[in-house]
Design a protein around this motif. Structure first.
Motif, PDB file in Angstrom:
ATOM      1  N   PRO A  49      20.046  16.418  33.987  1.00 26.14           N
ATOM      2  CA  PRO A  49      20.106  18.036  33.986  1.00 26.14           C
ATOM      3  C   PRO A  49      19.845  18.494  32.471  1.00 26.14           C
ATOM      4  O   PRO A  49      20.764  18.173  31.734  1.00 26.14           O
ATOM      5  CB  PRO A  49      21.082  18.062  35.091  1.00 26.14           C
ATOM      6  CG  PRO A  49      20.794  16.672  35.764  1.00 26.14           C
ATOM      7  CD  PRO A  49      21.547  15.784  35.002  1.00 26.14           C
ATOM      8  N   MET A  50      19.207  19.891  32.994  1.00 28.87           N
ATOM      9  CA  MET A  50      19.286  20.399  31.544  1.00 28.87           C
ATOM     10  C   MET A  50      20.994  20.492  31.297  1.00 28.87           C
ATOM     11  O   MET A  50      20.901  22.033  32.329  1.00 28.87           O
ATOM     12  CB  MET A  50      18.836  21.362  31.621  1.00 28.87           C
ATOM     13  CG  MET A  50      18.545  22.494  30.184  1.00 28.87           C
ATOM     14  SD  MET A  50      16.897  23.670  30.343  1.00 28.87           S
ATOM     15  CE  MET A  50      15.870  22.580  30.183  1.00 28.87           C
ATOM     16  N   ASP A  51      21.614  21.459  30.766  1.00 27.96           N
ATOM     17  CA  ASP A  51      22.800  21.556  30.393  1.00 27.96           C
ATOM     18  C   ASP A  51      22.642  22.853  29.125  1.00 27.96           C
ATOM     19  O   ASP A  51      21.777  22.978  28.686  1.00 27.96           O
ATOM     20  CB  ASP A  51      24.179  20.799  30.130  1.00 27.96           C
ATOM     21  CG  ASP A  51      24.044  20.030  27.934  1.00 27.96           C
ATOM     22  OD1 ASP A  51      22.858  20.577  27.151  1.00 27.96           O
ATOM     23  OD2 ASP A  51      24.426  19.404  27.859  1.00 27.96           O
ATOM     24  N   ASP A  52      23.592  23.157  29.337  1.00 27.94           N
ATOM     25  CA  ASP A  52      23.861  24.996  28.400  1.00 27.94           C
ATOM     26  C   ASP A  52      23.478  24.866  26.712  1.00 27.94           C
ATOM     27  O   ASP A  52      22.614  24.900  26.392  1.00 27.94           O
ATOM     28  CB  ASP A  52      24.960  25.838  28.605  1.00 27.94           C
ATOM     29  CG  ASP A  52      25.213  27.108  30.169  1.00 27.94           C
ATOM     30  OD1 ASP A  52      24.185  26.886  30.603  1.00 27.94           O
ATOM     31  OD2 ASP A  52      26.048  26.710  29.800  1.00 27.94           O
ATOM     32  N   ALA A  53      24.077  23.776  26.673  1.00 35.54           N
ATOM     33  CA  ALA A  53      23.236  23.071  25.465  1.00 35.54           C
ATOM     34  C   ALA A  53      21.336  22.681  25.138  1.00 35.54           C
ATOM     35  O   ALA A  53      21.107  23.907  23.956  1.00 35.54           O
ATOM     36  CB  ALA A  53      24.334  21.920  24.557  1.00 35.54           C
ATOM     37  N   ALA A  54      21.298  21.988  26.286  1.00 31.48           N
ATOM     38  CA  ALA A  54      20.173  21.621  26.000  1.00 31.48           C
ATOM     39  C   ALA A  54      18.394  22.531  26.446  1.00 31.48           C
ATOM     40  O   ALA A  54      18.301  23.229  26.005  1.00 31.48           O
ATOM     41  CB  ALA A  54      20.065  20.388  27.214  1.00 31.48           C
ATOM     42  N   ARG A  55      19.398  23.561  27.137  1.00 29.79           N
ATOM     43  CA  ARG A  55      18.590  25.313  27.526  1.00 29.79           C
ATOM     44  C   ARG A  55      18.831  25.820  26.072  1.00 29.79           C
ATOM     45  O   ARG A  55      17.479  26.385  25.789  1.00 29.79           O
ATOM     46  CB  ARG A  55      20.010  26.041  28.395  1.00 29.79           C
ATOM     47  CG  ARG A  55      19.087  27.002  29.137  1.00 29.79           C
ATOM     48  CD  ARG A  55      19.573  27.990  30.016  1.00 29.79           C
ATOM     49  NE  ARG A  55      18.840  29.077  29.824  1.00 29.79           N
ATOM     50  CZ  ARG A  55      19.387  29.934  30.839  1.00 29.79           C
ATOM     51  NH1 ARG A  55      20.322  29.614  32.149  1.00 29.79           N
ATOM     52  NH2 ARG A  55      18.666  30.796  31.277  1.00 29.79           N
ATOM     53  N   ARG A  56      19.504  25.676  25.116  1.00 29.74           N
ATOM     54  CA  ARG A  56      19.484  26.620  24.255  1.00 29.74           C
ATOM     55  C   ARG A  56      18.458  25.747  23.182  1.00 29.74           C
ATOM     56  O   ARG A  56      18.074  27.159  22.274  1.00 29.74           O
ATOM     57  CB  ARG A  56      21.021  26.226  23.162  1.00 29.74           C
ATOM     58  CG  ARG A  56      21.924  27.692  23.756  1.00 29.74           C
ATOM     59  CD  ARG A  56      23.636  27.670  22.926  1.00 29.74           C
ATOM     60  NE  ARG A  56      23.505  26.736  22.909  1.00 29.74           N
ATOM     61  CZ  ARG A  56      25.243  26.128  23.944  1.00 29.74           C
ATOM     62  NH1 ARG A  56      25.153  26.972  24.954  1.00 29.74           N
ATOM     63  NH2 ARG A  56      25.411  25.164  23.479  1.00 29.74           N
ATOM     64  N   THR A  57      18.258  24.788  23.027  1.00 29.59           N
ATOM     65  CA  THR A  57      17.399  24.313  22.301  1.00 29.59           C
ATOM     66  C   THR A  57      15.791  23.454  22.876  1.00 29.59           C
ATOM     67  O   THR A  57      15.159  23.254  22.211  1.00 29.59           O
ATOM     68  CB  THR A  57      18.380  22.962  21.326  1.00 29.59           C
ATOM     69  OG1 THR A  57      18.490  21.708  22.634  1.00 29.59           O
ATOM     70  CG2 THR A  57      19.331  23.384  20.210  1.00 29.59           C
ATOM     71  N   SER A  58      15.631  24.146  24.040  1.00 26.82           N
ATOM     72  CA  SER A  58      14.149  23.122  24.946  1.00 26.82           C
ATOM     73  C   SER A  58      13.159  24.035  24.120  1.00 26.82           C
ATOM     74  O   SER A  58      12.286  23.182  23.844  1.00 26.82           O
ATOM     75  CB  SER A  58      14.650  24.212  26.102  1.00 26.82           C
ATOM     76  OG  SER A  58      13.440  23.327  26.229  1.00 26.82           O
ATOM     77  N   LEU A  59      13.352  25.390  23.720  1.00 31.81           N
ATOM     78  CA  LEU A  59      12.150  25.162  23.373  1.00 31.81           C
ATOM     79  C   LEU A  59      12.245  24.922  22.181  1.00 31.81           C
ATOM     80  O   LEU A  59      10.335  24.709  21.606  1.00 31.81           O
ATOM     81  CB  LEU A  59      11.660  27.083  23.239  1.00 31.81           C
ATOM     82  CG  LEU A  59      11.647  27.446  24.615  1.00 31.81           C
ATOM     83  CD1 LEU A  59      12.067  29.374  24.897  1.00 31.81           C
ATOM     84  CD2 LEU A  59      11.162  27.198  25.596  1.00 31.81           C
ATOM     85  N   SER A  60      12.866  24.894  21.377  1.00 32.10           N
ATOM     86  CA  SER A  60      12.598  24.017  19.661  1.00 32.10           C
ATOM     87  C   SER A  60      12.147  22.718  19.840  1.00 32.10           C
ATOM     88  O   SER A  60      11.278  22.041  19.531  1.00 32.10           O
ATOM     89  CB  SER A  60      13.344  24.474  18.584  1.00 32.10           C
ATOM     90  OG  SER A  60      14.833  23.534  19.226  1.00 32.10           O
ATOM     91  N   ARG A  61      12.569  21.809  21.342  1.00 35.15           N
ATOM     92  CA  ARG A  61      12.562  20.874  20.762  1.00 35.15           C
ATOM     93  C   ARG A  61      11.381  20.300  21.701  1.00 35.15           C
ATOM     94  O   ARG A  61      10.140  19.729  21.588  1.00 35.15           O
ATOM     95  CB  ARG A  61      13.203  19.916  22.166  1.00 35.15           C
ATOM     96  CG  ARG A  61      14.754  19.937  21.522  1.00 35.15           C
ATOM     97  CD  ARG A  61      15.806  19.144  22.566  1.00 35.15           C
ATOM     98  NE  ARG A  61      16.561  20.387  23.712  1.00 35.15           N
ATOM     99  CZ  ARG A  61      16.244  19.751  24.775  1.00 35.15           C
ATOM    100  NH1 ARG A  61      15.038  18.742  25.405  1.00 35.15           N
ATOM    101  NH2 ARG A  61      16.281  20.733  25.511  1.00 35.15           N
ATOM    102  N   VAL A  62      10.876  21.285  22.977  1.00 34.54           N
ATOM    103  CA  VAL A  62       9.585  21.753  23.839  1.00 34.54           C
ATOM    104  C   VAL A  62       7.952  21.759  21.996  1.00 34.54           C
ATOM    105  O   VAL A  62       7.294  20.914  22.004  1.00 34.54           O
ATOM    106  CB  VAL A  62       9.202  23.072  24.108  1.00 34.54           C
ATOM    107  CG1 VAL A  62       7.801  22.810  24.626  1.00 34.54           C
ATOM    108  CG2 VAL A  62       9.753  22.332  25.218  1.00 34.54           C
ATOM    109  N   GLU A  63       7.786  22.568  21.604  1.00 37.18           N
ATOM    110  CA  GLU A  63       7.345  22.679  20.251  1.00 37.18           C
ATOM    111  C   GLU A  63       7.171  21.559  19.650  1.00 37.18           C
ATOM    112  O   GLU A  63       6.344  21.211  18.663  1.00 37.18           O
ATOM    113  CB  GLU A  63       8.522  24.030  19.226  1.00 37.18           C
ATOM    114  CG  GLU A  63       8.051  25.553  19.659  1.00 37.18           C
ATOM    115  CD  GLU A  63       8.630  26.143  19.406  1.00 37.18           C
ATOM    116  OE1 GLU A  63       8.992  26.163  18.029  1.00 37.18           O
ATOM    117  OE2 GLU A  63       8.514  27.680  19.628  1.00 37.18           O
TER     118      GLU A  63
END
Length: 183
Positions: A49-63
């Motif tokens: 599950p996405m935690d707060d740290a993963a949420r902060r970097t999510s869009l850059s990881r998607v890109e």
């Protein structure tokens, strides 16, 4: 794993009038994070599950996934309201083959969203990206995902065992190929 060339992110959503597959936005992250805590989502998906740290970097990881040709992560949205109702991802094994993974948010399950999204993504992958084959792997106990594969014209091609910390699980492998490909 991945493609040898980057994938151009969608300029327009893939849509069928009921669902639309589109790029992820910052406003999608909270619903994705909330759905990731659902017990059925945790049971069937490999990603934690996405935690707060993963949420902060999510869009850059998607890109980065799009840029490197590793994957094409998208949101499943309601075609009328644009509200996110799930996620879907095309994970490239190479230039010719990719695996589709998806999850419909709990409140929207059972309404035919997954088959619509999988059909849209598989068609785009096979016809627009020129892939030879799209795979869908489903846990042998996940009857809903097996039905989605079958509804979307995927054919069962085998199975594989995946080791986990608490034992192993069997994944059924389904494939959909272009007409020019024999399997």
């Amino acid at each position: 794993m991945g493609r040898s060339t980057p994938i151009e992110p969608l300029s327009q959503p893939l849509a069928d009038g009921v669902v639309a597959l589109r790029l992820r936005r910052a406003s999608d992250l909270h619903p994705i994070q909330a759905a990731g805590r659902d017990p059925d989502t945790v049971r069937w998906l490999d990603d934690p599950p996405m935690d707060d740290a993963a949420r902060r970097t999510s869009l850059s990881r998607v890109e980065e996934a799009w840029r490197t040709g590793r994957a094409a992560p998208l949101v499943i949205a309601d075609a009328l309201t644009d509200e996110p109702v799930g996620i879907i991802n095309l994970q490239f094994r190479d230039d010719d083959v990719a695996t589709v993974a998806y999850s419909v948010f709990p409140a929207r399950r059972g309404h035919g969203i997954a088959p619509r999204a999988v059909r849209l993504l598989a068609s785009w992958a096979l016809h627009e990206l020129g892939l030879r084959q799209v795979l869908l792997e489903a846990d042998e106990d996940n009857a809903a995902s097996i039905r989605v594969a079958e509804k979307c014209g995927f054919r069962r091609t085998g199975s594989r065992t995946e080791e986990q910390g608490d034992g192993s699980r069997t994944l059924l492998v389904f494939a959909r190929a272009t007409a020019r490909t024999s399997m």
